[in-house]
Write an enzyme that holds these catalytic residues in place. Sequence first.
Site, PDB file in Angstrom:
ATOM      1  N   ILE A   1       0.820  -1.315   0.063  1.00 31.82           N
ATOM      2  CA  ILE A   1       0.141  -0.032   0.130  1.00 31.82           C
ATOM      3  C   ILE A   1       0.710   1.359  -0.041  1.00 31.82           C
ATOM      4  O   ILE A   1       1.573   1.444   1.004  1.00 31.82           O
ATOM      5  CB  ILE A   1      -1.015   0.006   1.341  1.00 31.82           C
TER       6      ILE A   1
ATOM      7  N   GLU B   1      -1.335  -0.650 -10.529  1.00 34.50           N
ATOM      8  CA  GLU B   1      -2.765  -0.055 -10.952  1.00 34.50           C
ATOM      9  C   GLU B   1      -3.431  -1.104 -12.288  1.00 34.50           C
ATOM     10  O   GLU B   1      -3.879  -0.899 -12.969  1.00 34.50           O
ATOM     11  CB  GLU B   1      -2.902   1.196 -11.353  1.00 34.50           C
TER      12      GLU B   1
HETATM   13  C1  LIG Z   1       5.653   0.062  -5.421  1.00 30.29           C
HETATM   14  C2  LIG Z   1       4.021  -0.501  -5.655  1.00 30.29           C
HETATM   15  C3  LIG Z   1       3.209   0.203  -4.959  1.00 30.29           C
HETATM   16  C4  LIG Z   1       1.882  -0.379  -5.033  1.00 30.29           C
HETATM   17  N1  LIG Z   1       0.771   0.213  -4.518  1.00 30.29           N
HETATM   18  C5  LIG Z   1      -0.360  -0.181  -4.324  1.00 30.29           C
HETATM   19  C6  LIG Z   1      -1.386   0.555  -3.728  1.00 30.29           C
HETATM   20  O1  LIG Z   1      -1.303   1.924  -3.227  1.00 30.29           O
HETATM   21  N2  LIG Z   1      -2.480  -0.102  -3.644  1.00 30.29           N
HETATM   22  C7  LIG Z   1      -2.896  -1.253  -3.929  1.00 30.29           C
HETATM   23  O2  LIG Z   1      -3.785  -1.800  -3.509  1.00 30.29           O
HETATM   24  N3  LIG Z   1      -1.827  -2.127  -4.491  1.00 30.29           N
HETATM   25  C8  LIG Z   1      -0.731  -1.637  -4.706  1.00 30.29           C
HETATM   26  N4  LIG Z   1       0.129  -2.263  -5.431  1.00 30.29           N
HETATM   27  C9  LIG Z   1       0.125  -3.332  -5.851  1.00 30.29           C
HETATM   28  C10 LIG Z   1       0.061  -3.951  -7.360  1.00 30.29           C
HETATM   29  O3  LIG Z   1      -1.124  -3.476  -7.880  1.00 30.29           O
HETATM   30  C11 LIG Z   1       0.016  -5.301  -7.410  1.00 30.29           C
HETATM   31  O4  LIG Z   1       1.485  -5.622  -7.264  1.00 30.29           O
HETATM   32  C12 LIG Z   1      -0.276  -5.740  -8.909  1.00 30.29           C
HETATM   33  O5  LIG Z   1      -1.700  -5.521  -9.172  1.00 30.29           O
HETATM   34  C13 LIG Z   1       0.126  -7.036  -9.321  1.00 30.29           C
HETATM   35  O6  LIG Z   1      -0.221  -8.083  -8.338  1.00 30.29           O
HETATM   36  P1  LIG Z   1       0.575  -9.027  -7.799  1.00 30.29           P
HETATM   37  O7  LIG Z   1       1.989  -8.241  -7.178  1.00 30.29           O
HETATM   38  O8  LIG Z   1       0.101 -10.013  -6.677  1.00 30.29           O
HETATM   39  O9  LIG Z   1       1.067 -10.045  -9.147  1.00 30.29           O
HETATM   40  P2  LIG Z   1       0.264 -11.271  -9.328  1.00 30.29           P
HETATM   41  O10 LIG Z   1      -1.164 -11.018  -9.747  1.00 30.29           O
HETATM   42  O11 LIG Z   1       0.693 -12.309  -8.700  1.00 30.29           O
HETATM   43  O12 LIG Z   1       0.925 -11.462 -10.943  1.00 30.29           O
HETATM   44  C14 LIG Z   1       2.316 -12.110 -11.054  1.00 30.29           C
HETATM   45  C15 LIG Z   1       2.545 -11.928 -12.614  1.00 30.29           C
HETATM   46  O13 LIG Z   1       1.530 -12.724 -13.380  1.00 30.29           O
HETATM   47  C16 LIG Z   1       0.776 -11.986 -14.199  1.00 30.29           C
HETATM   48  N5  LIG Z   1      -0.605 -12.586 -14.300  1.00 30.29           N
HETATM   49  C17 LIG Z   1      -1.301 -12.692 -13.408  1.00 30.29           C
HETATM   50  N6  LIG Z   1      -2.467 -13.432 -13.755  1.00 30.29           N
HETATM   51  C18 LIG Z   1      -2.616 -13.554 -15.056  1.00 30.29           C
HETATM   52  C19 LIG Z   1      -3.354 -13.903 -16.174  1.00 30.29           C
HETATM   53  N7  LIG Z   1      -4.763 -14.178 -16.103  1.00 30.29           N
HETATM   54  N8  LIG Z   1      -2.871 -13.825 -17.585  1.00 30.29           N
HETATM   55  C20 LIG Z   1      -1.680 -13.226 -17.840  1.00 30.29           C
HETATM   56  N9  LIG Z   1      -0.811 -12.850 -16.688  1.00 30.29           N
HETATM   57  C21 LIG Z   1      -1.128 -12.799 -15.361  1.00 30.29           C
HETATM   58  C22 LIG Z   1       0.917 -10.722 -13.694  1.00 30.29           C
HETATM   59  O14 LIG Z   1       0.617  -9.994 -14.839  1.00 30.29           O
HETATM   60  C23 LIG Z   1       2.247 -10.719 -13.195  1.00 30.29           C
HETATM   61  O15 LIG Z   1       3.308 -10.428 -14.199  1.00 30.29           O
HETATM   62  C24 LIG Z   1       1.471  -1.633  -5.552  1.00 30.29           C
HETATM   63  C25 LIG Z   1       2.703  -2.237  -5.923  1.00 30.29           C
HETATM   64  C26 LIG Z   1       3.925  -1.969  -6.003  1.00 30.29           C
HETATM   65  C27 LIG Z   1       5.218  -2.686  -6.682  1.00 30.29           C
END
Ligand SMILES: Cc1cc2nc3c(=O)[nH]c(=O)nc-3n(C[C@H](O)[C@H](O)[C@H](O)COP(=O)(O)OP(=O)(O)OC[C@H]3O[C@@H](n4cnc5c(N)ncnc54)[C@H](O)[C@@H]3O)c2cc1C
Length: 365
Positions: A138, A344
């Site tokens: 977050i 996002e």
């Molecule tokens: C610095 C930073 C700040 C952030 N700030 C916020 C915030 O303020 N609020 C908030 O809510 N979140 C925040 N996030 C979270 C961010 O939105 C998530 O990291 C992002 O949505 C990806 O989720 P995950 O990391 O769980 O990856 P995962 O969902 O586990 O994905 C891993 C990989 O698999 C791929 N993938 C997953 N499903 C599929 C599919 N069906 N088909 C193809 N590819 C797929 C993804 O694209 C990714 O490459 C932040 C993240 C970071 C790094």
Amino acid sequence: FTQNEVAPHMQKWDAEHIFPVEMFTKTAALGFGAIYCKEEHGGSGLSRLDASLIFEAIATGCVTSSAYLSIHNMCAWMIDSTGTEEQRAKWLPQLAPMSRLASYCLTEPGSGSDAAALKTTAKSDGNDYVLNGSKAFISGAGATDLYLVMCRTGADGPKGISCVMVEKDTPGLSFGKIERKLGWNAQPTREVVFENCRVPKSNRLGPEGSGFGLAMRGLNGGRVNIASCSLGAAHASLLAAREYMTVRKQFGKQLAEFQALQFQLAEMAAQLVSSRLLVRQAAQSLDSGDPGAPAVCALAKLHATEQCFDVCNRALQLFGGYGYLLDFPVQQYLRDSRVNCILEGTNQVMRMLVARDIIGRLGDA
Ligand SMILES: Cc1cc2nc3c(=O)[nH]c(=O)nc-3n(C[C@H](O)[C@H](O)[C@H](O)COP(=O)(O)OP(=O)(O)OC[C@H]3O[C@@H](n4cnc5c(N)ncnc54)[C@H](O)[C@@H]3O)c2cc1C
């Protein structure tokens, strides 16, 4: 403003992990704390297009700060667009001047791309909800005052999710360690933990079960804003590379005299300008209420964040070994804009949204 108040500090904020709250209050004095909120409670009443220009301009001086500003604005808009009169009157006069800051809490340790699978619960107990669970990654966490939390008030799936506002000093709310990151060091990223965290039901934004839709509507604009931050990074990197090429000499000539490198600049300009046009179009599609706006926003985020990251990378290459040194800001633009392809909604998720829209239009003229 960016030249005086932002750019001179970006490397220090990065190196010393400073969240520049004072600078944010100065941006708020310019009307940037609630850019596209109505004026009634202190918003600036500007358009998404205006916001895109603002986030791009500030990002030329610090991508990370501009990105946090965009998240704060997204939260303010969620309250302005969905809140009751009482909620709007309470929060917008505090968020617009950025005397209080907001965070957006959707992602969880077990649910990122599949955000609708979130597990944080808000159990009904009289006039309150009792929250349990945790949110991952977050932005601003621990340093911000208001948390817009997507949590489960009903059954599995998106329809069981509500958005509840949790104030920082609420008992049962705590924060994980500050994450160590590749970039975005000028803002803290932490886990947000809820342990029997009791909040009044009057803190819910919109009807029960409407939280996922609200979170997604917030992100449509958020994606345009994040893409705008990438534009700023690419713009600043391109200008820095241009300047360096007129100063650095090799083989008895300025780098700018080598046609191979001139072509790099031309290609980078094409990447930047095409990205900018698409981002502005997405902003306008939100402004005009175009029903196709979510797909256009996803397309703009996909294209701009990847192309602009590539522009930063090419600029770094034009600096040679100096581009790799922390003394030159181009590496920071690269590090700070990398995450824009991830958050996002990852760019894979953007591809899913765009592809779904294309396939959904099968049969259209
Ligand atoms: C610095 C930073 C700040 C952030 N700030 C916020 C915030 O303020 N609020 C908030 O809510 N979140 C925040 N996030 C979270 C961010 O939105 C998530 O990291 C992002 O949505 C990806 O989720 P995950 O990391 O769980 O990856 P995962 O969902 O586990 O994905 C891993 C990989 O698999 C791929 N993938 C997953 N499903 C599929 C599919 N069906 N088909 C193809 N590819 C797929 C993804 O694209 C990714 O490459 C932040 C993240 C970071 C790094």
